[in-house]
Design a protein around this motif. Structure first.
Motif: not given
Length: 138
Positions: A1-12, A16-31
């Motif tokens: 069985m292979s373990t996969v790492i998934d981690q939700a992060v908040q990215a900004r 340049s216009a109209p402004k910066d905004r927060a977006v969800p992102a998902q990091l993943r690592y697969v052995p």
């Protein structure tokens, strides 16, 4: 069985216009893909409303937490003590996001717990990969 790492992060998303905004992102690592990390953004983060995913070297992410790194489509650098910038180059343009450095360190630590640095080749399945490559050739 292979373990996969998934981690939700908040990215900004840095814009340049109209402004910066927060977006969800998902990091993943697969052995089974031990040299790479993956990051995915939802459709709301893209100009065309499509999901966006990138894969790049785990070592690039680790180095970029300390000092500017990258020379291709992905660049990573520290932005003060608490944030890290990831810059993605595509034919459509450049996207930059900031992510909490502690979150990235936590993600990398989890990946190194699964596959220590320098042990990546032990997790490659060369026979299966070669067979798949040969089967897909014309």
């Amino acid at each position: 069985m292979s373990t996969v790492i998934d981690q939700a992060v908040q990215a900004r998303l840095i814009a340049s216009a109209p402004k910066d905004r927060a977006v969800p992102a998902q990091l993943r690592y697969v052995p089974s893909d031990p040299f790479a990390v993956h990051i995915a953004f939802p459709p709301m983060a893209s100009l065309d409303g499509a999901d966006v995913a990138w894969a790049f070297a785990r070592e690039l992410l680790a180095c970029g937490l300390i000092s500017p790194a990258g020379g291709g489509d992905v660049h990573v650098w520290p932005c003060g003590p608490d944030r890290t910038v990831l810059e993605f180059h595509a034919p459509e343009g450049i996207a930059m996001v900031q992510i909490d450095t502690a979150e990235l360190r936590r993600f990398l630590a989890r990946s190194y717990a699964l596959v220590p640095a320098g042990m990546e080749t032990a997790h490659l399945d060369m026979d299966t990969d070669l067979t798949a490559l040969l089967d897909s050739s014309p």
